[in-house]
Design an enzyme around this catalytic site. Structure first.
Site, mmCIF file in Angstrom:
data_model
loop_
_atom_site.group_PDB
_atom_site.id
_atom_site.type_symbol
_atom_site.label_atom_id
_atom_site.label_comp_id
_atom_site.label_asym_id
_atom_site.label_seq_id
_atom_site.Cartn_x
_atom_site.Cartn_y
_atom_site.Cartn_z
ATOM 1 N N HIS A 93 -0.534 -8.438 7.659
ATOM 2 C CA HIS A 93 -0.067 -9.757 7.210
ATOM 3 C C HIS A 93 0.636 -10.393 8.397
ATOM 4 O O HIS A 93 1.781 -10.053 8.688
ATOM 5 C CB HIS A 93 0.910 -9.611 6.045
ATOM 6 N N LEU A 94 -0.049 -11.289 9.103
ATOM 7 C CA LEU A 94 0.558 -11.881 10.301
ATOM 8 C C LEU A 94 1.307 -13.182 9.992
ATOM 9 O O LEU A 94 1.839 -13.827 10.885
ATOM 10 C CB LEU A 94 -0.478 -12.059 11.412
ATOM 11 N N ARG A 95 1.338 -13.559 8.703
ATOM 12 C CA ARG A 95 2.271 -14.588 8.176
ATOM 13 C C ARG A 95 2.013 -16.027 8.601
ATOM 14 O O ARG A 95 2.781 -16.915 8.234
ATOM 15 C CB ARG A 95 3.724 -14.252 8.543
ATOM 16 N N ASN B 136 -2.847 -13.690 1.683
ATOM 17 C CA ASN B 136 -1.734 -14.145 0.819
ATOM 18 C C ASN B 136 -0.638 -14.862 1.589
ATOM 19 O O ASN B 136 0.537 -14.538 1.473
ATOM 20 C CB ASN B 136 -1.165 -12.971 0.014
ATOM 21 N N HIS C 155 -6.639 -4.839 -4.298
ATOM 22 C CA HIS C 155 -5.229 -4.487 -4.477
ATOM 23 C C HIS C 155 -5.084 -4.187 -5.966
ATOM 24 O O HIS C 155 -5.143 -5.096 -6.800
ATOM 25 C CB HIS C 155 -4.316 -5.654 -4.073
ATOM 26 N N HIS D 70 -4.185 0.436 0.391
ATOM 27 C CA HIS D 70 -2.936 1.216 0.295
ATOM 28 C C HIS D 70 -2.825 2.185 -0.882
ATOM 29 O O HIS D 70 -2.023 1.973 -1.776
ATOM 30 C CB HIS D 70 -1.708 0.299 0.352
ATOM 31 N N ASP E 254 -0.838 -1.940 6.692
ATOM 32 C CA ASP E 254 -0.257 -2.913 5.759
ATOM 33 C C ASP E 254 1.000 -3.525 6.388
ATOM 34 O O ASP E 254 2.024 -3.692 5.729
ATOM 35 C CB ASP E 254 0.034 -2.289 4.383
ATOM 36 N N HIS F 276 9.098 -8.776 7.265
ATOM 37 C CA HIS F 276 10.048 -9.704 6.624
ATOM 38 C C HIS F 276 11.338 -9.628 7.422
ATOM 39 O O HIS F 276 11.710 -8.554 7.904
ATOM 40 C CB HIS F 276 10.384 -9.256 5.199
ATOM 41 N N GLY G 244 7.879 -4.918 1.730
ATOM 42 C CA GLY G 244 6.928 -4.715 2.813
ATOM 43 C C GLY G 244 7.611 -4.204 4.065
ATOM 44 O O GLY G 244 8.802 -4.447 4.272
HETATM 45 ZN ZN LIG Z 1 -0.862 -5.855 2.129
#
Ligand SMILES: [Zn+2]
Length: 388
Positions: free
Chosen positions: A48-50, A80, A163, A200, A267, A271, A282
């Site tokens: 998740h590179l945001r 997401n 997921h 995961h 994963d 944060h 996370g």
């Molecule tokens: Zn994930």
């Protein structure tokens, strides 16, 4: 160290491996890899590179630099985001941002909603991600039948990532719901003959349940192998992750399912500490994953022949990257290589990491084995912590 590793030279030309053999000649300055283990550039199919939307946590530059420092040359980013990747336009935007900022290969899973079937066809993504448990906004499928419709709508050759984790705070209850989701998704994949990949896994029963179908594959994140609910207690707000860290007994049982697990995926879900204190779930993982695996190898817990394929050729095969010359050292393949120093020891310090979040659940741990250099598209882009 292992029968699969040999001592040889590699000739790199125009971003490709052009020859493999002893005493190869070139006009260019050689890269000395003696004493190092040279493996294909690592591939992480779950990050998740945001960006866009939460660049204060991570962006394509910081996230891809963290990836390279961890030995990865290809990562696949999840949909997401605050504005999820559920339309062809948003996928195009993300690709453009990554092309401008990333220092390695960044690819994308495409998100699914109860209604974006036409967008999936229009975008033609390499893979889909289906959320059966709670996540950001519209990404969780709510209507019965949506999952099957997405499977039917998507090609046979490309994988659909599931997921399945439920977020009930009671471990027994969330595992029951997770198993039910997994059985359902696997059943649909089997009925429609689709490639399906489980994100995961955190309990061994998930692996056995899901892999009853030959085209079903799965991944584990390092934290489910090395951390348990005891660590979650110690870490407080920093210890929350989704799925949650399991009991010590569940963690140990997961090790018995290793042979049936296809990939290691970080994963990587950075944060800030402020967001963690507000309940964000996370862990960052790109810079610690390989070292955790190598350290476990040194402790006699994992074979190097278990680790390396699960971070290279297996994700390449599952996500069709092998057809683009990734995941294997072979003449004609991409000259993406990770040079590993098996004996380098280092201590994880959040402040030293390149991920913007600046902390790690493995803080203070001393690990043996690390990516020393990374060659991407034939160029040495990273060595001993420096980028070129
Ligand atoms: Zn994930």
């Amino acid at each position: 160290m292992n029968g699969n590793f040999i001592e040889t030279d590699l000739l790199l030309d125009e971003g490709r491996i052009s020859a493999i053999g002893k005493k190869l000649k070139s006009d260019e300055k050689p890269i000395n890899a003696s004493g190092l283990l040279v493996v294909p550039g690592l591939i992480d199919p779950h990050v998740h590179l945001r960006e866009p939307g939460a660049e204060y946590k991570e962006d394509f530059k910081s996230g891809s630099m963290a990836a390279v420092a961890g030995g990865f040359t290809t990562v696949i980013d999840m949909p997401n985001n605050r504005i999820p990747t559920t339309t062809a336009e948003r996928l195009r935007e993300k690709r453009e941002l990554a092309a401008k900022k990333a220092v390695c290969d960044v690819r994308f899973h495409f998100g699914t909603t109860d209604s974006n079937f036409d967008e999936v066809r229009k975008a033609g993504p390499d893979s889909l991600k289906i959320y059966m448990g709670r996540t950001t906004g519209e990404l969780m499928l709510k209507e019965k039948g949506s999952l099957e419709k997405h499977f039917a709508n998507f090609g046979r050759e490309r994988p659909i990532v599931i997921h399945a984790s439920d977020d009930n705070p009671d471990e027994g209850k969330n595992l029951e719901a997770t198993y039910a989701n997994e059985e359902y998704a696997r059943g649909v994949a089997q009925k429609l003959d689709r490639k399906v990949h489980l994100a995961h896994v955190s309990a061994s029963h998930e692996v056995h349940l899901f892999k009853k179908f030959a085209k079903a594959t799965c991944e584990v994140a390092p934290h489910y192998l090395f951390l348990s609910s005891k660590d979650a207690e110690r870490l407080g707000p920093l210890g929350t992750v989704y799925p949650p860290l399991r009991s010590e007994q569940k963690r140990l049982t997961l090790w018995n399912a290793l042979e049936r697990i296809d990939c290691v995926a970080t994963d990587h879900a950075p944060h800030t500490i402020e967001d963690k204190e507000d309940g964000a779930r996370g862990f960052p993982g790109l810079e610690t994953c390989l070292s955790l695996m190598l350290d476990a190898h040194h402790k006699g817990l994992l074979g190097i022949d278990w680790v390396i394929p699960r971070m290279t050729e297996n994700p390449a095969r599952i996500f069709n990257l092998d057809k683009q010359g990734l995941g294997k050292i072979a003449a004609g393949n991409a000259a993406n290589l990770t040079l590993i120093d098996m004996h380098a020891e280092w201590t994880v310090r959040g402040g030293d990491l390149l991920t913007k979040c600046g902390w790690s659940p493995f803080e203070g741990k001393t690990l043996k084995g690390r990516a020393k250099s990374v060659i991407y598209k034939g160029e040495l882009i990273f060595e001993d912590g420096q980028f070129f």
